[in-house]
Design an enzyme around this catalytic site. Sequence first.
Site, short mmCIF file in Angstrom:
data_model
loop_
_atom_site.label_atom_id
_atom_site.label_comp_id
_atom_site.label_asym_id
_atom_site.label_seq_id
_atom_site.Cartn_x
_atom_site.Cartn_y
_atom_site.Cartn_z
N LEU A 1 8.67 28.17 79.04
CA LEU A 1 8.49 26.94 78.30
C LEU A 1 7.53 26.10 79.12
O LEU A 1 7.76 25.87 80.31
CB LEU A 1 9.84 26.24 78.13
CG LEU A 1 9.99 25.16 77.07
CD1 LEU A 1 9.57 25.64 75.68
CD2 LEU A 1 11.43 24.68 77.03
N ASP A 2 6.42 25.67 78.51
CA ASP A 2 5.41 24.89 79.24
C ASP A 2 6.02 23.66 79.89
O ASP A 2 7.02 23.11 79.40
CB ASP A 2 4.31 24.42 78.27
CG ASP A 2 3.48 25.56 77.73
OD1 ASP A 2 3.41 26.61 78.38
OD2 ASP A 2 2.90 25.38 76.64
N ALA A 3 5.39 23.18 80.95
CA ALA A 3 5.88 22.00 81.65
C ALA A 3 5.94 20.79 80.73
O ALA A 3 6.86 19.98 80.82
CB ALA A 3 5.00 21.69 82.86
#
Length: 188
Positions: A40-42
């Site tokens: 999950l992207d930052a």
Amino acid sequence: MPLILFNKPFQVMSQFSTHAERQTLADYIDIPNVYPAGRLDADSEGLLLLTDDGKLQHAIAHPRRKQPKTYLAQVEGQASPEALQRLSNPLDLGDFVTQQSQARLIQEPPWLWPRTPPIRQRQNQPTSWIALTISEGKNRQVRRMTAAVGLPTLRLVRIAIGPFSLATHPVMPGEWREVDPTVLDGPA
């Protein structure tokens, strides 16, 4: 063989190794030998599953067995029925065409936590919320999909992976809980 349901906060990296500028999973989870089943992207928040079992990780993340993922996207602008239809149909993003998905306009769920820091607000620009369920997971796919239909994503929260949902297994950002992995059992 634990299966950990973690609510990843905004700006936290989906990794255990240290990062020069941001917090990582190691700042929240102190269980040896567990790894994320997917990423999950930052700048996205929400549900992340972690396990120490390679077969279980495969059942969650492998392209042939990928679990459907549901995201809530707060987008800039008012989502029209036409935009929702385009999001639901295969959408050409240039380097790939998305698979069929499910997109619908929703109200912000009352159980959704406030984001820290809050999204930027523009006085004359409305926002709307879209629930989008996809069965693939290319890099920044949901953000690219909403942008392609003229609705840039301001906030993105993954709320479900397969049978696991933050609506039915509530944990606040930065918290985790163990869940029963046998729920994922089924035909290969």
